[in-house]
Design a protein around this motif. Structure first.
Motif, PDB file in Angstrom:
ATOM      1  N   LEU A   1       0.785  -1.228   0.000  1.00 22.29           N
ATOM      2  CA  LEU A   1       0.000   0.000   0.000  1.00 22.29           C
ATOM      3  C   LEU A   1       0.819   1.283   0.000  1.00 22.29           C
ATOM      4  CD1 LEU A   1      -2.917  -0.812   2.497  1.00 22.29           C
ATOM      5  CD2 LEU A   1      -2.947  -0.898  -0.002  1.00 22.29           C
ATOM      6  N   VAL A   2       1.946   1.307   0.725  1.00 21.22           N
ATOM      7  CA  VAL A   2       2.597   2.592   0.987  1.00 21.22           C
ATOM      8  C   VAL A   2       3.768   2.845   0.042  1.00 21.22           C
ATOM      9  CG1 VAL A   2       1.945   2.335   3.406  1.00 21.22           C
ATOM     10  CG2 VAL A   2       4.283   1.778   2.712  1.00 21.22           C
ATOM     11  N   ASP A   3       4.207   4.109   0.015  1.00 20.56           N
ATOM     12  CA  ASP A   3       5.397   4.469  -0.747  1.00 20.56           C
ATOM     13  C   ASP A   3       6.620   3.784  -0.137  1.00 20.56           C
ATOM     14  OD1 ASP A   3       3.742   6.123  -2.222  1.00 20.56           O
ATOM     15  OD2 ASP A   3       4.209   7.899  -1.017  1.00 20.56           O
ATOM     16  N   PRO A   4       7.587   3.385  -0.962  1.00 22.72           N
ATOM     17  CA  PRO A   4       8.781   2.690  -0.447  1.00 22.72           C
ATOM     18  C   PRO A   4       9.468   3.471   0.670  1.00 22.72           C
ATOM     19  CG  PRO A   4       8.720   2.597  -2.844  1.00 22.72           C
ATOM     20  CD  PRO A   4       7.612   3.526  -2.438  1.00 22.72           C
ATOM     21  N   ASP A   5       9.807   2.761   1.729  1.00 24.30           N
ATOM     22  CA  ASP A   5      10.573   3.307   2.862  1.00 24.30           C
ATOM     23  C   ASP A   5       9.862   4.448   3.592  1.00 24.30           C
ATOM     24  OD1 ASP A   5      12.740   1.554   2.256  1.00 24.30           O
ATOM     25  OD2 ASP A   5      13.412   2.962   0.715  1.00 24.30           O
ATOM     26  N   SER A   6       8.556   4.574   3.406  1.00 24.00           N
ATOM     27  CA  SER A   6       7.856   5.679   4.064  1.00 24.00           C
ATOM     28  C   SER A   6       7.231   5.275   5.400  1.00 24.00           C
ATOM     29  CB  SER A   6       6.769   6.246   3.145  1.00 24.00           C
ATOM     30  OG  SER A   6       5.698   5.323   2.987  1.00 24.00           O
ATOM     31  N   PHE A   7       7.103   3.979   5.659  1.00 22.83           N
ATOM     32  CA  PHE A   7       6.410   3.548   6.875  1.00 22.83           C
ATOM     33  C   PHE A   7       7.305   3.716   8.098  1.00 22.83           C
ATOM     34  CE2 PHE A   7       5.115   0.361  10.026  1.00 22.83           C
ATOM     35  CZ  PHE A   7       3.793   0.748  10.214  1.00 22.83           C
ATOM     36  N   GLN A   8       6.749   4.385   9.101  1.00 21.49           N
ATOM     37  CA  GLN A   8       7.426   4.570  10.385  1.00 21.49           C
ATOM     38  C   GLN A   8       6.509   4.039  11.486  1.00 21.49           C
ATOM     39  OE1 GLN A   8      10.581   5.799  10.818  1.00 21.49           O
ATOM     40  NE2 GLN A   8      10.742   5.907   8.575  1.00 21.49           N
ATOM     41  N   ALA A   9       6.919   2.922  12.088  1.00 24.68           N
ATOM     42  CA  ALA A   9       6.076   2.290  13.100  1.00 24.68           C
ATOM     43  C   ALA A   9       5.997   3.146  14.362  1.00 24.68           C
ATOM     44  CB  ALA A   9       6.624   0.912  13.448  1.00 24.68           C
ATOM     45  N   LEU A  10       4.813   3.168  14.961  1.00 27.65           N
ATOM     46  CA  LEU A  10       4.659   3.840  16.244  1.00 27.65           C
ATOM     47  C   LEU A  10       5.251   2.969  17.346  1.00 27.65           C
ATOM     48  CD1 LEU A  10       0.972   5.168  16.150  1.00 27.65           C
ATOM     49  CD2 LEU A  10       3.072   6.454  15.745  1.00 27.65           C
ATOM     50  N   PRO A  11       5.730   3.574  18.418  1.00 27.05           N
ATOM     51  CA  PRO A  11       6.193   2.774  19.562  1.00 27.05           C
ATOM     52  C   PRO A  11       5.046   1.939  20.108  1.00 27.05           C
ATOM     53  CG  PRO A  11       6.875   5.076  19.772  1.00 27.05           C
ATOM     54  CD  PRO A  11       5.909   5.024  18.629  1.00 27.05           C
ATOM     55  N   THR A  12       5.334   0.679  20.425  1.00 25.73           N
ATOM     56  CA  THR A  12       4.287  -0.222  20.919  1.00 25.73           C
ATOM     57  C   THR A  12       4.751  -0.914  22.196  1.00 25.73           C
ATOM     58  OG1 THR A  12       5.134  -1.916  19.404  1.00 25.73           O
ATOM     59  CG2 THR A  12       3.233  -0.628  18.671  1.00 25.73           C
ATOM     60  N   PRO A  13       4.765  -0.177  23.300  1.00 26.76           N
ATOM     61  CA  PRO A  13       5.212  -0.794  24.557  1.00 26.76           C
ATOM     62  C   PRO A  13       4.204  -1.790  25.126  1.00 26.76           C
ATOM     63  CG  PRO A  13       4.415   1.428  24.949  1.00 26.76           C
ATOM     64  CD  PRO A  13       4.412   1.236  23.456  1.00 26.76           C
ATOM     65  N   GLU A  14       2.943  -1.717  24.653  1.00 22.39           N
ATOM     66  CA  GLU A  14       1.914  -2.597  25.198  1.00 22.39           C
ATOM     67  C   GLU A  14       2.197  -4.050  24.834  1.00 22.39           C
ATOM     68  OE1 GLU A  14       0.339   1.311  23.727  1.00 22.39           O
ATOM     69  OE2 GLU A  14       1.331  -0.409  22.826  1.00 22.39           O
ATOM     70  N   ARG A  15       2.072  -4.933  25.800  1.00 24.86           N
ATOM     71  CA  ARG A  15       2.238  -6.359  25.572  1.00 24.86           C
ATOM     72  C   ARG A  15       1.043  -7.106  26.145  1.00 24.86           C
ATOM     73  NH1 ARG A  15       5.378  -4.453  22.757  1.00 24.86           N
ATOM     74  NH2 ARG A  15       7.562  -4.961  22.367  1.00 24.86           N
ATOM     75  N   PRO A  16       0.614  -8.174  25.503  1.00 23.73           N
ATOM     76  CA  PRO A  16      -0.546  -8.923  26.023  1.00 23.73           C
ATOM     77  C   PRO A  16      -0.208  -9.613  27.338  1.00 23.73           C
ATOM     78  CG  PRO A  16       0.509 -10.118  24.221  1.00 23.73           C
ATOM     79  CD  PRO A  16       1.164  -8.771  24.280  1.00 23.73           C
ATOM     80  N   LYS A  17      -1.221  -9.664  28.213  1.00 22.66           N
ATOM     81  CA  LYS A  17      -1.060 -10.315  29.506  1.00 22.66           C
ATOM     82  C   LYS A  17      -2.223 -11.269  29.737  1.00 22.66           C
ATOM     83  CE  LYS A  17       1.263  -6.311  31.612  1.00 22.66           C
ATOM     84  NZ  LYS A  17       1.184  -5.300  32.693  1.00 22.66           N
ATOM     85  N   ASN A  18      -1.928 -12.332  30.438  1.00 18.94           N
ATOM     86  CA  ASN A  18      -2.967 -13.302  30.784  1.00 18.94           C
ATOM     87  C   ASN A  18      -3.631 -12.856  32.082  1.00 18.94           C
ATOM     88  OD1 ASN A  18      -4.606 -15.519  31.026  1.00 18.94           O
ATOM     89  ND2 ASN A  18      -2.969 -17.035  31.102  1.00 18.94           N
ATOM     90  N   GLN A  19      -4.424 -11.776  31.982  1.00 14.89           N
ATOM     91  CA  GLN A  19      -4.989 -11.152  33.185  1.00 14.89           C
ATOM     92  C   GLN A  19      -5.978 -12.037  33.915  1.00 14.89           C
ATOM     93  OE1 GLN A  19      -5.761  -6.719  32.489  1.00 14.89           O
ATOM     94  NE2 GLN A  19      -5.814  -7.507  30.390  1.00 14.89           N
ATOM     95  N   LEU A  20      -6.643 -12.927  33.174  1.00 13.70           N
ATOM     96  CA  LEU A  20      -7.663 -13.776  33.775  1.00 13.70           C
ATOM     97  C   LEU A  20      -7.131 -15.165  34.134  1.00 13.70           C
ATOM     98  CD1 LEU A  20     -10.676 -12.895  31.421  1.00 13.70           C
ATOM     99  CD2 LEU A  20     -10.119 -11.922  33.660  1.00 13.70           C
ATOM    100  N   GLY A  21      -5.843 -15.388  33.883  1.00 12.48           N
ATOM    101  CA  GLY A  21      -5.280 -16.714  34.150  1.00 12.48           C
ATOM    102  C   GLY A  21      -5.896 -17.789  33.290  1.00 12.48           C
ATOM    103  N   PHE A  22      -6.244 -17.453  32.046  1.00 13.30           N
ATOM    104  CA  PHE A  22      -6.901 -18.391  31.150  1.00 13.30           C
ATOM    105  C   PHE A  22      -5.947 -19.542  30.820  1.00 13.30           C
ATOM    106  CE2 PHE A  22      -8.827 -20.102  27.369  1.00 13.30           C
ATOM    107  CZ  PHE A  22     -10.181 -19.846  27.508  1.00 13.30           C
ATOM    108  N   PRO A  23      -6.364 -20.780  30.987  1.00  9.02           N
ATOM    109  CA  PRO A  23      -5.476 -21.932  30.768  1.00  9.02           C
ATOM    110  C   PRO A  23      -4.895 -21.961  29.354  1.00  9.02           C
ATOM    111  CG  PRO A  23      -7.474 -22.619  31.888  1.00  9.02           C
ATOM    112  CD  PRO A  23      -7.698 -21.203  31.473  1.00  9.02           C
ATOM    113  N   GLY A  24      -3.581 -22.048  29.259  1.00  9.96           N
ATOM    114  CA  GLY A  24      -2.906 -22.188  27.979  1.00  9.96           C
ATOM    115  C   GLY A  24      -2.709 -20.895  27.198  1.00  9.96           C
ATOM    116  N   TYR A  25      -3.265 -19.797  27.694  1.00 14.16           N
ATOM    117  CA  TYR A  25      -3.197 -18.540  26.938  1.00 14.16           C
ATOM    118  C   TYR A  25      -1.773 -18.007  26.824  1.00 14.16           C
ATOM    119  CZ  TYR A  25      -4.317 -13.709  25.557  1.00 14.16           C
ATOM    120  OH  TYR A  25      -4.383 -12.491  24.913  1.00 14.16           O
ATOM    121  N   THR A  26      -1.029 -18.071  27.909  1.00 19.22           N
ATOM    122  CA  THR A  26       0.354 -17.571  27.881  1.00 19.22           C
ATOM    123  C   THR A  26       1.182 -18.332  26.853  1.00 19.22           C
ATOM    124  OG1 THR A  26       0.220 -16.959  30.226  1.00 19.22           O
ATOM    125  CG2 THR A  26       2.424 -17.180  29.269  1.00 19.22           C
TER     126      THR A  26
END
Length: 268
Positions: A49-74
Motif C-alpha cells: 500500500l505505501v510508498d517505499p521506505d515511508s512507513f514509520q512504526a509507532l512505539p508499541t510498549p503494550e504487551r498482552p497479559k494473561n490477566q484472567l489466568g486463562f489456561p494455555g493462553y500464555t
C-alpha cells in the motif's frame, strides 16, 4: 519490517486444494488456478500500500497479559509471537501513499486470528489519537476473527474504547477509511469495521458476525452461496466499494486526494 509466516516451497490453496509453488502465488498472493486471494501479513499489506521506505512504526510498549489466568493462553501468545514475528495482532504507524500522509492501522490474522484484546485496543487508540494530534487521515485495515475470548470482558470493552477514539477522530473532522479484508468477523465487524467515512471491502473477503455454521445450528435457514462475501455486502449497500487487491492502493490514493480540502497536504 520483516515479519512473514514461515511457509514451505509448496502450499495448498485453501479454496481449491491445489498445490501451489511459492513463486506461483505472485506479488499479490493469488492462486493461479482458482484466483483465491491468500491472507496477507500486516507487513505484506503495508508493503503493497505505501510508498517505499515511508512507513514509520509507532512505539508499541503494550504487551498482552494473561490477566484472567486463562489456561494455555500464555503459551499460545508465545507461539503466536514466534510464528508471526509480531508482538500483537496489529501494526500501527505513519506512512505516505502516493505522497499523501496517513496513519495506518493494520490488523494481522496470523497472530491469534487478529483478535482484539487489551494490547491491540491500546495500540489502536494510540494511533487514532496520534492521527488527531498530527492531523492525519486514518486507514484501518481489518483482518480479525473478533474479540479474543481468552481476555473475556477486557476484550469486549476494547470495542467501545476504539469506537470512542473513532468518534474523537470524527469530531476533529479527520477521515477514517476502513478496508475490510479476509476475515472481518465477530466483534470487530460489529463495532468499528463499518464506522469509516469510506468503507472498502477487498475482493473475496469474508465479512460478517457469526459464521454460517453457527447461524445454521441456531436457526433453520438455508444460507445463499455468497453469504457474508464482500460482493454480497456491496449489493446490499453495506460497503462503498469492492476493490481487487492490485487496485487497492490506487483506490486509496483517489480517496485521499479527495480529502485535500480538509487540510491534508501531500509530502514530497
Amino acid at each position: 519490517m520483516s515479519h512473514y509466516p514461515k511457509k514451505g516451497v509448496w502450499t495448498t490453496c485453501p479454496a481449491c486444494g491445489r498445490h501451489v509453488h511459492t513463486g506461483q502465488w505472485g506479488p499479490w498472493q493469488q492462486c493461479p488456478y482458482c484466483q483465491h486471494w491468500q491472507r496477507l501479513t500486516a507487513t505484506q499489506r503495508i508493503q503493497q500500500l505505501v510508498d517505499p521506505d515511508s512507513f514509520q512504526a509507532l512505539p508499541t510498549p503494550e504487551r498482552p497479559k494473561n490477566q484472567l489466568g486463562f489456561p494455555g493462553y500464555t503459551k499460545r501468545l508465545a507461539q503466536a509471537a514466534t510464528t508471526s514475528g509480531l508482538t500483537e495482532a496489529v501494526v500501527t504507524g505513519t506512512a505516505t501513499i502516493a505522497t499523501w500522509p496517513v496513519m495506518l492501522i493494520v490488523m494481522d490474522s496470523h497472530f491469534m486470528m487478529g483478535t482484539l484484546n487489551t494490547a491491540v485496543t491500546r495500540r489502536m487508540i494510540t494511533a487514532l489519537d496520534q492521527a488527531q494530534a498530527q492531523r492525519l487521515p486514518v486507514i484501518l485495515v481489518t483482518a480479525s476473527g473478533g474479540a479474543r475470548m481468552q481476555e473475556g470482558l477486557y476484550a469486549l470493552v476494547g470495542m467501545n474504547l476504539v469506537l470512542a477514539a473513532v468518534a474523537r477522530l470524527a469530531t476533529a473532522q479527520l477521515p477514517l477509511i476502513t478496508v475490510l479484508t479476509d476475515p472481518t468477523m465477530g466483534g470487530v465487524s460489529a463495532s468499528f469495521a463499518f464506522k469509516g467515512d469510506m468503507v472498502l471491502a477487498e475482493a473475496g473477503a469474508k465479512i460478517g458476525f457469526a459464521g454460517p455454521r453457527v447461524i445454521q445450528q441456531t436457526m433453520p435457514v438455508t444460507l445463499p452461496p455468497d453469504f457474508q462475501t464482500a460482493a454480497s455486502l456491496y449489493q446490499q449497500g453495506a460497503v462503498d466499494a469492492v476493490v481487487a487487491r492490485p487496485a487497492l492502493r490506487d483506490k486509496l490514493t483517489t480517496i485521499l486526494a479527495a480529502y485535500q480540502c480538509s487540510g491534508v497536504t501531500p509530502r514530497g
